[in-house]
Motif scaffolding. Structure first.
Motif, short mmCIF file in Angstrom:
data_model
loop_
_atom_site.label_atom_id
_atom_site.label_comp_id
_atom_site.label_asym_id
_atom_site.label_seq_id
_atom_site.Cartn_x
_atom_site.Cartn_y
_atom_site.Cartn_z
N THR A 95 10.50 -7.56 -6.40
CA THR A 95 9.41 -6.61 -6.55
C THR A 95 9.37 -5.61 -5.40
O THR A 95 8.66 -4.61 -5.48
N PHE A 96 10.14 -5.86 -4.33
CA PHE A 96 10.29 -4.86 -3.28
C PHE A 96 10.83 -3.56 -3.86
O PHE A 96 10.63 -2.48 -3.30
N THR A 97 11.53 -3.67 -4.98
CA THR A 97 12.10 -2.49 -5.64
C THR A 97 11.01 -1.49 -5.99
O THR A 97 11.26 -0.29 -6.14
N LYS A 98 9.78 -1.97 -6.08
CA LYS A 98 8.63 -1.11 -6.38
C LYS A 98 8.49 0.02 -5.35
O LYS A 98 7.96 1.10 -5.67
N LEU A 99 8.97 -0.21 -4.15
CA LEU A 99 8.84 0.81 -3.10
C LEU A 99 9.58 2.10 -3.46
O LEU A 99 9.26 3.17 -2.93
N HIS A 100 10.56 2.01 -4.38
CA HIS A 100 11.28 3.21 -4.82
C HIS A 100 10.36 4.25 -5.44
O HIS A 100 10.71 5.42 -5.54
N ASN A 145 -4.82 -5.65 -5.23
CA ASN A 145 -3.75 -6.11 -6.11
C ASN A 145 -2.82 -4.93 -6.36
O ASN A 145 -3.26 -3.84 -6.72
N SER A 146 -1.52 -5.14 -6.17
CA SER A 146 -0.55 -4.04 -6.26
C SER A 146 -0.03 -3.83 -7.68
O SER A 146 0.96 -3.15 -7.88
N GLY A 147 -0.73 -4.38 -8.67
CA GLY A 147 -0.32 -4.18 -10.06
C GLY A 147 -0.70 -2.82 -10.60
O GLY A 147 -0.07 -2.32 -11.53
N VAL A 148 -1.74 -2.21 -10.03
CA VAL A 148 -2.18 -0.86 -10.41
C VAL A 148 -2.62 -0.16 -9.14
O VAL A 148 -3.52 -0.65 -8.44
N PHE A 149 -2.00 0.96 -8.81
CA PHE A 149 -2.45 1.71 -7.64
C PHE A 149 -2.07 3.19 -7.76
O PHE A 149 -1.09 3.56 -8.41
N VAL A 150 -2.87 4.03 -7.11
CA VAL A 150 -2.65 5.46 -7.07
C VAL A 150 -1.90 5.80 -5.79
O VAL A 150 -2.26 5.30 -4.72
N PHE A 151 -0.87 6.63 -5.89
CA PHE A 151 -0.09 6.98 -4.70
C PHE A 151 0.46 8.40 -4.80
O PHE A 151 0.49 9.00 -5.89
N ARG A 152 0.88 8.93 -3.66
CA ARG A 152 1.53 10.23 -3.60
C ARG A 152 2.98 10.04 -3.16
O ARG A 152 3.21 9.58 -2.04
N PRO A 153 3.95 10.36 -4.02
CA PRO A 153 5.35 10.22 -3.64
C PRO A 153 5.66 11.01 -2.38
O PRO A 153 5.19 12.14 -2.20
N PHE A 171 3.74 -10.69 4.19
CA PHE A 171 3.06 -11.96 4.41
C PHE A 171 3.07 -12.87 3.19
O PHE A 171 2.79 -14.06 3.29
N ASP A 172 3.42 -12.31 2.01
CA ASP A 172 3.55 -13.18 0.83
C ASP A 172 4.96 -13.14 0.23
O ASP A 172 5.22 -13.77 -0.79
N GLY A 173 5.88 -12.43 0.88
CA GLY A 173 7.25 -12.38 0.39
C GLY A 173 7.48 -11.36 -0.70
O GLY A 173 8.60 -11.15 -1.11
N GLY A 174 6.41 -10.72 -1.17
CA GLY A 174 6.52 -9.74 -2.24
C GLY A 174 5.98 -8.39 -1.83
O GLY A 174 5.59 -8.17 -0.68
N ASP A 175 5.93 -7.47 -2.79
CA ASP A 175 5.49 -6.11 -2.48
C ASP A 175 4.02 -6.05 -2.09
O ASP A 175 3.61 -5.22 -1.28
N GLN A 176 3.20 -6.95 -2.65
CA GLN A 176 1.77 -6.89 -2.36
C GLN A 176 1.50 -7.15 -0.88
O GLN A 176 0.63 -6.51 -0.28
N GLY A 177 2.24 -8.08 -0.28
CA GLY A 177 2.09 -8.36 1.14
C GLY A 177 2.48 -7.16 1.99
O GLY A 177 1.82 -6.84 2.98
N VAL A 178 3.56 -6.50 1.60
CA VAL A 178 4.02 -5.31 2.33
C VAL A 178 2.99 -4.20 2.24
O VAL A 178 2.58 -3.61 3.25
N LEU A 179 2.56 -3.89 1.02
CA LEU A 179 1.66 -2.76 0.82
C LEU A 179 0.30 -2.99 1.48
O LEU A 179 -0.29 -2.06 2.05
N ASN A 180 -0.20 -4.22 1.43
CA ASN A 180 -1.47 -4.51 2.10
C ASN A 180 -1.33 -4.44 3.62
O ASN A 180 -2.26 -4.07 4.33
N GLY A 181 -0.15 -4.82 4.12
CA GLY A 181 0.09 -4.71 5.55
C GLY A 181 0.19 -3.26 5.99
O GLY A 181 -0.35 -2.86 7.02
N PHE A 182 0.88 -2.46 5.17
CA PHE A 182 1.09 -1.04 5.51
C PHE A 182 -0.21 -0.25 5.38
O PHE A 182 -0.56 0.52 6.27
N PHE A 183 -0.90 -0.43 4.25
CA PHE A 183 -2.20 0.23 4.04
C PHE A 183 -3.31 -0.74 4.46
O PHE A 183 -4.17 -1.10 3.66
N SER A 184 -3.28 -1.12 5.73
CA SER A 184 -4.11 -2.23 6.21
C SER A 184 -5.60 -1.92 6.29
O SER A 184 -6.41 -2.84 6.42
#
Length: 340
Positions: A95-100, A145-153, A171-184
């Motif tokens: 799911t890290f692929t989501k960062l693309h 929850n990173s299943g639905v979110f608004v973003f700017r490429p 912190f959870d091994g998936g994209d949700q942990g990354v995104l919550n850490g980044f947009f803390s």
């Protein structure tokens, strides 16, 4: 006239897109249903599907008929086996692929939606929100929850996200942990970036606060089929309009599950059949009327009978039999009896 044209171009729907990710054929079917649900509810936005190299040509062909853009991306993997093991979800690494999605810079603003979501009404108003807008996670509401979110490429943001992954991991091994850490600061900085839960209604958490679901559930705009068992893991009887399959995670609300399968069997399966032609493929649909009774009775028939003590333990562990003894109708019936 030039100013008017400029304003039109600045807010043109073609400059905005719903984005999803499917790394394999299973999730491709989810993406097909999601795309169809967005089309059925008359979105004015573009539809983009990011796909992995493992996806079959047949599924790619169907996605290209539904989505405006289908883009192949490299599969990123967190490699964080320890945290993924804690969650019992080793499949979440990719799911890290989501960062693309941040590389889609030909769009000014996007809404990302997981392939296991289903749109129940038009949600174009989400594009009025800013990055990073998302709904609280039912398991830990101070996280989104990173299943639905608004973003700017943005390639700058994409680079910073990759750097964050390298330095901090997830912190959870998936994209949700990354995104919550980044947009803390999501939980505290700006309440306007908190999407109402109706934009990401967890299909496996709706009974944790039954009165709220009874009050607000009818307003749901997006349902998210969280958990390991996805809608496409079941089997659908096209004659009886009943669902069978694994009932291990039977907490998914049957109404939403039926809505997913109705759309999949009526709009997606015909396209798959057209692509595959005479070649056999497993659609998940069966044309034998072998499921007599309701979803609730089916679940009860497949589940071993539990003692009251075992049932109490299941409840305490959050594993109630939501499609059987502890179904919405049964709980409501008991509540009505108690209130009388």
């Amino acid at each position: 006239m030039g100013v008017v044209q400029c304003l039109f171009n600045c807010f043109s729907p073609s400059d905005q897109a719903f984005v999803t990710l499917a790394t394999n054929d299973s999730y491709a079917r989810g993406a097909m249903v999601l795309g169809k649900s967005l089309r059925n509810h008359n979105t004015s936005k573009k539809l983009v599907a990011l796909i992995g190299p493992q996806m079959s040509d047949a599924c790619q062909s169907v996605l290209k008929r539904i989505y405006d853009e289908v883009r192949m991306v490299d599969v990123l993997d967190s490699g964080d086996t320890a945290h993924l093991a804690m969650m019992k979800r080793p499949d979440l690494g990719v799911t890290f692929t989501k960062l693309h999605c941040w590389t889609l810079t030909h769009y000014s603003k996007c809404v990302f939606m997981d392939a296991d979501t289903l749109v129940l009404s038009n949600i174009d108003e989400l594009f009025d929100r800013e990055e990073l807008s998302a709904a609280p996670d039912p398991g830990w509401p101070d996280c989104f929850n990173s299943g639905v979110f608004v973003f700017r490429p943005s390639m700058e943001t994409y680079g910073k996200l990759l750097q964050y992954c390298t330095e901090h991991g997830s912190f959870d091994g998936g994209d949700q942990g990354v995104l919550n850490g980044f947009f803390s600061d999501w939980a505290t900085a700006d309440i306007s970036k908190h999407l109402p839960f109706i934009y990401n209604l967890s299909s496996i958490a709706i009974y944790t606060y039954l009165p709220a679901f009874k009050q607000y559930g009818g307003n749901a705009k997006v349902v998210h089929f969280l958990g390991k068992t996805k809608p496409w893991s079941y089997t659908f009887d096209t004659k009886s309009k009943q669902i069978a399959g694994s009932v291990h995670e039977a907490s998914t609300h049957p109404t939403f599950l039926l809505e997913w399968w109705t759309l999949y069997s009526s709009a997606v399966v015909p396209m798959l059949q057209e692509i595959y032609g005479d070649q056999p493929f497993h659609s998940g649909c069966v044309a034998v009327n072998c499921l007599d009774g309701s979803l609730s009775s089916l679940a009860q028939a497949l589940q071993p009978q539990m003692s009251s003590e075992e049932r109490k333990e299941k409840w305490e562990q959050g594993q109630a039999d939501y499609m059987g003894m502890d179904s919405f109708d049964n709980i409501k019936r008991k509540l009505d009896t108690f209130l009388k």
